[in-house]
Scaffold this motif. Structure first.
Motif, PDB file in Angstrom:
ATOM      1  N   UNK A  88       0.829  -1.210   0.000  1.00  0.00           N
ATOM      2  CA  UNK A  88       0.000   0.000   0.000  1.00  0.00           C
ATOM      3  C   UNK A  88       0.865   1.263   0.000  1.00  0.00           C
ATOM      4  N   UNK A  89       1.985   1.214   0.730  1.00  0.00           N
ATOM      5  CA  UNK A  89       2.878   2.379   0.774  1.00  0.00           C
ATOM      6  C   UNK A  89       3.449   2.648  -0.617  1.00  0.00           C
ATOM      7  N   UNK A  90       3.872   1.594  -1.300  1.00  0.00           N
ATOM      8  CA  UNK A  90       4.461   1.770  -2.633  1.00  0.00           C
ATOM      9  C   UNK A  90       3.402   2.228  -3.644  1.00  0.00           C
ATOM     10  N   UNK A  91       2.174   1.762  -3.496  1.00  0.00           N
ATOM     11  CA  UNK A  91       1.105   2.229  -4.374  1.00  0.00           C
ATOM     12  C   UNK A  91       0.831   3.717  -4.148  1.00  0.00           C
ATOM     13  N   UNK A  92       0.835   4.132  -2.872  1.00  0.00           N
ATOM     14  CA  UNK A  92       0.629   5.549  -2.559  1.00  0.00           C
ATOM     15  C   UNK A  92       1.753   6.394  -3.139  1.00  0.00           C
ATOM     16  N   UNK A  93       2.985   5.874  -3.086  1.00  0.00           N
ATOM     17  CA  UNK A  93       4.121   6.607  -3.650  1.00  0.00           C
ATOM     18  C   UNK A  93       3.985   6.758  -5.159  1.00  0.00           C
ATOM     19  N   UNK A  94       3.481   5.716  -5.800  1.00  0.00           N
ATOM     20  CA  UNK A  94       3.272   5.774  -7.250  1.00  0.00           C
ATOM     21  C   UNK A  94       2.227   6.831  -7.598  1.00  0.00           C
ATOM     22  N   UNK A  95       1.140   6.875  -6.816  1.00  0.00           N
ATOM     23  CA  UNK A  95       0.097   7.877  -7.046  1.00  0.00           C
ATOM     24  C   UNK A  95       0.628   9.291  -6.816  1.00  0.00           C
ATOM     25  N   UNK A  96       1.528   9.427  -5.836  1.00  0.00           N
ATOM     26  CA  UNK A  96       2.068  10.744  -5.506  1.00  0.00           C
ATOM     27  C   UNK A  96       3.238  11.132  -6.407  1.00  0.00           C
ATOM     28  N   UNK A  97       3.727  10.181  -7.206  1.00  0.00           N
ATOM     29  CA  UNK A  97       4.861  10.469  -8.073  1.00  0.00           C
ATOM     30  C   UNK A  97       6.159  10.638  -7.312  1.00  0.00           C
ATOM     31  N   UNK A  98       6.338   9.870  -6.228  1.00  0.00           N
ATOM     32  CA  UNK A  98       7.520   9.995  -5.391  1.00  0.00           C
ATOM     33  C   UNK A  98       8.334   8.703  -5.388  1.00  0.00           C
ATOM     34  N   UNK A  99       9.640   8.860  -5.322  1.00  0.00           N
ATOM     35  CA  UNK A  99      10.578   7.737  -5.291  1.00  0.00           C
ATOM     36  C   UNK A  99      10.908   7.413  -3.837  1.00  0.00           C
ATOM     37  N   UNK A 100      10.771   6.151  -3.435  1.00  0.00           N
ATOM     38  CA  UNK A 100      11.004   5.741  -2.049  1.00  0.00           C
ATOM     39  C   UNK A 100      12.353   5.061  -1.851  1.00  0.00           C
ATOM     40  N   UNK A 101      13.220   5.126  -2.840  1.00  0.00           N
ATOM     41  CA  UNK A 101      14.474   4.379  -2.735  1.00  0.00           C
ATOM     42  C   UNK A 101      15.353   4.837  -1.581  1.00  0.00           C
ATOM     43  N   UNK A 102      15.199   6.074  -1.130  1.00  0.00           N
ATOM     44  CA  UNK A 102      16.027   6.585  -0.028  1.00  0.00           C
ATOM     45  C   UNK A 102      15.397   6.356   1.347  1.00  0.00           C
ATOM     46  N   UNK A 103      14.205   5.767   1.386  1.00  0.00           N
ATOM     47  CA  UNK A 103      13.494   5.645   2.657  1.00  0.00           C
ATOM     48  C   UNK A 103      13.407   4.193   3.128  1.00  0.00           C
ATOM     49  N   UNK A 104      13.565   4.023   4.437  1.00  0.00           N
ATOM     50  CA  UNK A 104      13.399   2.702   5.050  1.00  0.00           C
ATOM     51  C   UNK A 104      11.917   2.417   5.248  1.00  0.00           C
ATOM     52  N   UNK A 105      11.509   1.194   4.941  1.00  0.00           N
ATOM     53  CA  UNK A 105      10.132   0.764   5.165  1.00  0.00           C
ATOM     54  C   UNK A 105      10.133  -0.345   6.209  1.00  0.00           C
ATOM     55  N   UNK A 106       9.330  -0.176   7.247  1.00  0.00           N
ATOM     56  CA  UNK A 106       9.127  -1.214   8.267  1.00  0.00           C
ATOM     57  C   UNK A 106       7.764  -1.839   7.994  1.00  0.00           C
ATOM     58  N   UNK A 107       7.728  -3.072   7.506  1.00  0.00           N
ATOM     59  CA  UNK A 107       6.441  -3.679   7.132  1.00  0.00           C
ATOM     60  C   UNK A 107       5.538  -3.905   8.346  1.00  0.00           C
ATOM     61  N   UNK A 108       4.246  -3.661   8.155  1.00  0.00           N
ATOM     62  CA  UNK A 108       3.217  -3.948   9.160  1.00  0.00           C
ATOM     63  C   UNK A 108       1.962  -4.366   8.413  1.00  0.00           C
ATOM     64  N   UNK A 109       1.234  -5.314   8.965  1.00  0.00           N
ATOM     65  CA  UNK A 109       0.107  -5.895   8.246  1.00  0.00           C
ATOM     66  C   UNK A 109      -1.059  -4.928   8.111  1.00  0.00           C
ATOM     67  N   UNK A 110      -1.274  -4.073   9.100  1.00  0.00           N
ATOM     68  CA  UNK A 110      -2.429  -3.185   9.101  1.00  0.00           C
ATOM     69  C   UNK A 110      -2.127  -1.979   9.986  1.00  0.00           C
ATOM     70  N   UNK A 111      -3.087  -1.061  10.091  1.00  0.00           N
ATOM     71  CA  UNK A 111      -2.839   0.197  10.795  1.00  0.00           C
ATOM     72  C   UNK A 111      -2.573  -0.003  12.281  1.00  0.00           C
TER      73      UNK A 111
END
Length: 460
Positions: A199-222
């Protein structure tokens, strides 16, 4: 007759994202007559003439205020909602949204009427000057060139320090992700994105932003995202929390959890830092988001939190107005009794760092003329820096009235936990989002200097 003044520009390198310029002018009959001539006399009505006049007002804002002398307007795109009437004062506000190649800055633009109503909005591309210029100009007396931008000073105050490691909780919408990335690009925070990775990567695609410099900590839900973000604080990996696209209650539930949360000996509360165009200084409003009907002791902590924030943003001895409907103690209004008790607590040193007075009605808290009319002699009345609302409902309505009718911006932060918590809204402007982050960064740095390490655990 006009008055001479000096204006200094902001060069392309100096302009910061979220920076704002304002210019106001009363709409005169001759303005519309000239504008009608420019559009070829197509209509006797105000609408076509108003569109031409408004474009000119925005161009003047770029030339007089931001960027200032040397600015070159390349394009404007405006959506017109309603036309003002002759005699109305129209305020043009431009906010730097993006810096591109060839010294071009993209600005969000809006025009508001005398009552704060939105008349038009849109965007413009302006080529900012590369060199510093200072010029004498002749400014007509019915034009007001405002340098009121407390938020810019807040953001500038964070310069020179390292970005604050910040857990972004469930940034699963384009708006939530943009808020984090914009703050990162402004050098305020170093985001760690906590939530469902897909979902985070989909939101980044919609926003036109590159996430390669950011750390992602996976979580199943809010809910899991909130819990993991809190754990990042407890383990010392982040200095701030920032709300993404989850409900505030979900985030705060993890924050206040008795065994695993971030509670301290202080009551948790929310403070708005309001930038009101018609007011000479920031107004702090509390509490409008967390405590529904706080008790006397809870209000004492709410005030302490607000005083701490005021100190951090440069108000050495904040004046605290405890609000009610009236300025006299009345047993039929419990808020007036609590106001009197809080003032006595301050007299006895139980609340320190500020000047308290109350009960005060809103008018005689912020207007010296209203206070004088009522015969109120007080170092706080008419000059309040902090407004303490009796309930969440009152505080929330006050903040939103200033925002939607007074054209104010409302940066917000939650205090009293082990780290500041940034609460942003989808309706917030870029400037407001950055200001919320700046306040939180300044609070985190002040806490580290005062007592390195985490805040105290709650007392039994």
């Amino acid at each position: 007759m006009s008055t001479a003044d000096f204006i200094e520009n902001r060069t392309f390198d100096e302009i910061r994202l979220g920076e704002v310029g304002r210019l106001s002018r009363a709409l005169a009959p001759e303005d519309l007559e000239l504008s009608r001539a420019l559009v070829g006399g197509l209509s006797n009505g105000a609408e076509p003439a108003w569109t031409v006049w408004s474009a000119g007002l925005l161009t003047a804002t770029f030339g007089l205020r931001l960027p200032g002398p040397g600015a070159e307007t390349i394009s404007q795109t405006l959506r017109f909602l309603t036309a003002p009437t002759v005699g109305d004062t129209v305020t043009a506000t431009v906010e730097a949204r993006e810096k591109t190649a060839n010294n071009v800055v993209v600005f969000d633009c809006r025009l508001n009427g005398s009552r704060g109503e939105l008349l038009a909005n849109g965007s413009a591309e302006v080529r900012a000057p590369a060199e510093k210029l200072r010029r004498a100009v002749e400014v007509p007396p019915d034009i007001r060139v405002s340098d009121h931008d407390g938020y810019r000073r807040l953001i500038d105050a964070t310069r020179g320090g390292a970005p604050a490691a910040t857990a972004i909780v469930h940034p699963c919408s384009a708006a939530a992700l943009l808020a984090a990335v914009d703050a990162a690009e402004a050098g305020l925070i170093a985001p760690i994105l906590v939530g469902p990775e897909g979902k985070i990567r989909k939101a980044a695609e919609e926003a036109g932003k590159d996430l390669s410099d950011f750390r992602i900590v996976p979580a199943a839900h809010s809910h899991e995202a909130a819990a993991k973000a809190v754990e990042l604080v407890r383990s010392g990996q982040v200095q701030l929390l920032m709300k993404g696209s989850l409900h505030t209650d979900e985030l705060m539930g993890a924050v206040v959890a008795s065994a695993t949360g971030l509670r301290t000996e202080r009551r948790i509360s929310h403070v708005y830092v309001m930038d009101v165009p018609s007011h000479p200084a920031p107004l702090l409003i509390t509490d409008a988001a967390i405590n529904i009907a706080p008790t006397l002791l809870e209000k004492a902590d709410i005030i302490r939190n607000a005083i701490d924030l005021a100190h951090v943003i440069g108000i050495a001895q904040p004046r605290v107005a405890i609000l009610s409907a009236v300025e006299t103690v009345n047993p039929a209004l419990p808020s007036t009794l609590e106001a009197a008790a809080l003032c006595k607590m301050a007299d006895r040193g139980q609340i320190a760092g500020g000047l308290l007075d109350g009960p005060l009605a809103f008018d005689n808290a912020v207007s010296e003329a209203a206070a004088a009319e009522k015969g109120i002699v007080s170092p706080v009345a008419g000059k309040a820096d902090i407004l303490v609302a009796p309930t969440l409902e009152a505080g929330n309505m006050l903040a939103k009235q200033l925002t939607f009718l007074g054209g104010a911006d409302a940066a917000g932060v939650v205090l009293g936990a082990r780290v500041p918590i940034i609460l942003t809204s989808r309706a917030d402007s870029l400037r407001t989002r950055l200001a919320s982050c700046a306040v939180a960064v300044l609070m985190a740095r002040a806490a580290t200097k005062a007592a390195p390490g985490l805040a105290k655990e709650p007392t039994a």
